[in-house]
Design a protein around this motif. Sequence first.
Motif, PDB file in Angstrom:
ATOM      1  N   ASP A   1      -6.927  -6.484  -8.622  1.00 50.60           N
ATOM      2  CA  ASP A   1      -6.150  -5.551  -7.788  1.00 50.60           C
ATOM      3  C   ASP A   1      -4.902  -6.228  -7.242  1.00 50.60           C
ATOM      4  O   ASP A   1      -3.820  -5.628  -7.200  1.00 50.60           O
ATOM      5  CB  ASP A   1      -6.994  -5.028  -6.622  1.00 50.60           C
ATOM      6  CG  ASP A   1      -8.117  -4.111  -7.055  1.00 50.60           C
ATOM      7  OD1 ASP A   1      -8.109  -3.645  -8.220  1.00 50.60           O
ATOM      8  OD2 ASP A   1      -9.017  -3.856  -6.218  1.00 50.60           O
ATOM      9  N   GLU A   2      -5.048  -7.485  -6.828  1.00 50.91           N
ATOM     10  CA  GLU A   2      -3.915  -8.239  -6.298  1.00 50.91           C
ATOM     11  C   GLU A   2      -2.833  -8.399  -7.368  1.00 50.91           C
ATOM     12  O   GLU A   2      -1.641  -8.212  -7.096  1.00 50.91           O
ATOM     13  CB  GLU A   2      -4.394  -9.597  -5.807  1.00 50.91           C
ATOM     14  CG  GLU A   2      -3.314 -10.448  -5.167  1.00 50.91           C
ATOM     15  CD  GLU A   2      -3.860 -11.771  -4.684  1.00 50.91           C
ATOM     16  OE1 GLU A   2      -3.739 -12.036  -3.474  1.00 50.91           O
ATOM     17  OE2 GLU A   2      -4.406 -12.544  -5.509  1.00 50.91           O
TER      18      GLU A   2
ATOM     19  N   GLU B   1      -2.265  -6.461  -9.932  1.00 50.46           N
ATOM     20  CA  GLU B   1      -1.626  -5.162 -10.147  1.00 50.46           C
ATOM     21  C   GLU B   1      -0.643  -4.823  -9.030  1.00 50.46           C
ATOM     22  O   GLU B   1       0.437  -4.292  -9.292  1.00 50.46           O
ATOM     23  CB  GLU B   1      -2.678  -4.053 -10.288  1.00 50.46           C
ATOM     24  CG  GLU B   1      -3.403  -4.085 -11.609  1.00 50.46           C
ATOM     25  CD  GLU B   1      -2.462  -4.090 -12.814  1.00 50.46           C
ATOM     26  OE1 GLU B   1      -1.543  -3.246 -12.876  1.00 50.46           O
ATOM     27  OE2 GLU B   1      -2.634  -4.954 -13.684  1.00 50.46           O
ATOM     28  N   CYS B   2      -1.001  -5.140  -7.792  1.00 45.07           N
ATOM     29  CA  CYS B   2      -0.076  -4.908  -6.672  1.00 45.07           C
ATOM     30  C   CYS B   2       1.185  -5.747  -6.826  1.00 45.07           C
ATOM     31  O   CYS B   2       2.289  -5.264  -6.571  1.00 45.07           O
ATOM     32  CB  CYS B   2      -0.754  -5.246  -5.346  1.00 45.07           C
ATOM     33  SG  CYS B   2      -1.940  -4.032  -4.792  1.00 45.07           S
TER      34      CYS B   2
ATOM     35  N   GLN C   1       3.602  -3.102  -4.960  1.00 42.71           N
ATOM     36  CA  GLN C   1       2.908  -2.438  -3.857  1.00 42.71           C
ATOM     37  C   GLN C   1       2.481  -3.477  -2.818  1.00 42.71           C
ATOM     38  O   GLN C   1       1.300  -3.757  -2.641  1.00 42.71           O
ATOM     39  CB  GLN C   1       1.689  -1.673  -4.365  1.00 42.71           C
ATOM     40  CG  GLN C   1       2.010  -0.560  -5.306  1.00 42.71           C
ATOM     41  CD  GLN C   1       0.747   0.059  -5.890  1.00 42.71           C
ATOM     42  OE1 GLN C   1      -0.321  -0.537  -5.850  1.00 42.71           O
ATOM     43  NE2 GLN C   1       0.877   1.249  -6.410  1.00 42.71           N
TER      44      GLN C   1
ATOM     45  N   GLU D   1       2.395  -3.468   0.379  1.00 40.23           N
ATOM     46  CA  GLU D   1       1.633  -3.048   1.555  1.00 40.23           C
ATOM     47  C   GLU D   1       0.116  -3.184   1.336  1.00 40.23           C
ATOM     48  O   GLU D   1      -0.637  -3.331   2.280  1.00 40.23           O
ATOM     49  CB  GLU D   1       1.991  -1.614   1.964  1.00 40.23           C
ATOM     50  CG  GLU D   1       1.643  -0.543   0.951  1.00 40.23           C
ATOM     51  CD  GLU D   1       2.662  -0.367  -0.166  1.00 40.23           C
ATOM     52  OE1 GLU D   1       2.392   0.424  -1.078  1.00 40.23           O
ATOM     53  OE2 GLU D   1       3.731  -1.008  -0.124  1.00 40.23           O
ATOM     54  N   GLU D   2      -0.330  -3.156   0.102  1.00 43.07           N
ATOM     55  CA  GLU D   2      -1.749  -3.310  -0.214  1.00 43.07           C
ATOM     56  C   GLU D   2      -2.200  -4.764  -0.203  1.00 43.07           C
ATOM     57  O   GLU D   2      -3.394  -5.045  -0.097  1.00 43.07           O
ATOM     58  CB  GLU D   2      -2.060  -2.723  -1.598  1.00 43.07           C
ATOM     59  CG  GLU D   2      -2.306  -1.242  -1.620  1.00 43.07           C
ATOM     60  CD  GLU D   2      -3.536  -0.842  -0.815  1.00 43.07           C
ATOM     61  OE1 GLU D   2      -4.651  -1.300  -1.125  1.00 43.07           O
ATOM     62  OE2 GLU D   2      -3.364  -0.084   0.141  1.00 43.07           O
ATOM     63  N   LEU D   3      -1.264  -5.685  -0.317  1.00 42.00           N
ATOM     64  CA  LEU D   3      -1.620  -7.098  -0.407  1.00 42.00           C
ATOM     65  C   LEU D   3      -2.354  -7.610   0.824  1.00 42.00           C
ATOM     66  O   LEU D   3      -3.261  -8.437   0.706  1.00 42.00           O
ATOM     67  CB  LEU D   3      -0.389  -7.960  -0.663  1.00 42.00           C
ATOM     68  CG  LEU D   3       0.138  -7.946  -2.085  1.00 42.00           C
ATOM     69  CD1 LEU D   3       1.387  -8.814  -2.193  1.00 42.00           C
ATOM     70  CD2 LEU D   3      -0.898  -8.386  -3.076  1.00 42.00           C
ATOM     71  N   GLN D   4      -1.997  -7.134   2.002  1.00 41.85           N
ATOM     72  CA  GLN D   4      -2.657  -7.598   3.223  1.00 41.85           C
ATOM     73  C   GLN D   4      -4.131  -7.214   3.218  1.00 41.85           C
ATOM     74  O   GLN D   4      -4.996  -8.029   3.541  1.00 41.85           O
ATOM     75  CB  GLN D   4      -1.966  -7.019   4.466  1.00 41.85           C
ATOM     76  CG  GLN D   4      -2.560  -7.518   5.761  1.00 41.85           C
ATOM     77  CD  GLN D   4      -2.449  -9.025   5.923  1.00 41.85           C
ATOM     78  OE1 GLN D   4      -1.404  -9.599   5.653  1.00 41.85           O
ATOM     79  NE2 GLN D   4      -3.514  -9.670   6.351  1.00 41.85           N
ATOM     80  N   ARG D   5      -4.437  -5.994   2.820  1.00 45.42           N
ATOM     81  CA  ARG D   5      -5.824  -5.546   2.761  1.00 45.42           C
ATOM     82  C   ARG D   5      -6.610  -6.388   1.744  1.00 45.42           C
ATOM     83  O   ARG D   5      -7.717  -6.839   2.019  1.00 45.42           O
ATOM     84  CB  ARG D   5      -5.906  -4.068   2.382  1.00 45.42           C
ATOM     85  CG  ARG D   5      -7.344  -3.536   2.301  1.00 45.42           C
ATOM     86  CD  ARG D   5      -7.410  -2.171   1.634  1.00 45.42           C
ATOM     87  NE  ARG D   5      -6.978  -2.179   0.243  1.00 45.42           N
ATOM     88  CZ  ARG D   5      -7.733  -2.618  -0.770  1.00 45.42           C
ATOM     89  NH1 ARG D   5      -8.927  -3.105  -0.565  1.00 45.42           N
ATOM     90  NH2 ARG D   5      -7.274  -2.573  -2.011  1.00 45.42           N
ATOM     91  N   ILE D   6      -5.997  -6.606   0.588  1.00 47.90           N
ATOM     92  CA  ILE D   6      -6.661  -7.381  -0.465  1.00 47.90           C
ATOM     93  C   ILE D   6      -6.870  -8.824  -0.014  1.00 47.90           C
ATOM     94  O   ILE D   6      -7.939  -9.402  -0.232  1.00 47.90           O
ATOM     95  CB  ILE D   6      -5.852  -7.306  -1.776  1.00 47.90           C
ATOM     96  CG1 ILE D   6      -5.918  -5.876  -2.335  1.00 47.90           C
ATOM     97  CG2 ILE D   6      -6.366  -8.306  -2.795  1.00 47.90           C
ATOM     98  CD1 ILE D   6      -4.974  -5.610  -3.475  1.00 47.90           C
TER      99      ILE D   6
ATOM    100  N   GLU E   1      -9.808  -8.993   2.319  1.00 50.52           N
ATOM    101  CA  GLU E   1     -11.059  -8.875   1.567  1.00 50.52           C
ATOM    102  C   GLU E   1     -11.367 -10.154   0.787  1.00 50.52           C
ATOM    103  O   GLU E   1     -12.515 -10.581   0.716  1.00 50.52           O
ATOM    104  CB  GLU E   1     -10.999  -7.683   0.609  1.00 50.52           C
ATOM    105  CG  GLU E   1     -11.182  -6.354   1.289  1.00 50.52           C
ATOM    106  CD  GLU E   1     -12.555  -6.219   1.934  1.00 50.52           C
ATOM    107  OE1 GLU E   1     -13.582  -6.446   1.253  1.00 50.52           O
ATOM    108  OE2 GLU E   1     -12.597  -5.906   3.133  1.00 50.52           O
TER     109      GLU E   1
END
Length: 129
Positions: A24-25, A27-28, A33, A35-40, A43
């Motif tokens: 996922d990281e 792909e971001c 993308q 903004e999704e990196l912080q969530r990933i 996790e």
Amino acid sequence: MHPNDSADSQENLLLTQLQALLDDETECLKSGQMEELQRIATEKMRCFADLQSRMVPARPSTKNSSDDAHLRNLLNEIMRKNQLNGQIISALERFNQGAWEIFFGAQPATYSDLGTAKSTAERHLIGSA
């Protein structure tokens, strides 16, 4: 069921989850993308902490060599993906820093601390990537 079997399956589940997070990281990073990196990243750190807390040093192996090989391959793939993502992030950071310096004038000084002019090579930003 041996007590180590349960721990092994939990570790395997966490490693599989970590591998999916790294995918996922990637792909971001490829799609921008950010903004999704912080969530990933949050996790990923949770998975790493869970794995580290479950690791028992010098635990006798009860698995067969096929399970050991699978685990080694999974760990190698995770390390490879994490290293690749780190390289992508470092490249993006260098690109952004260079762009920031070009657009906002934070270029290296033309003169050294001794008051002498620096060579053009030391001041050249474009093409430094």
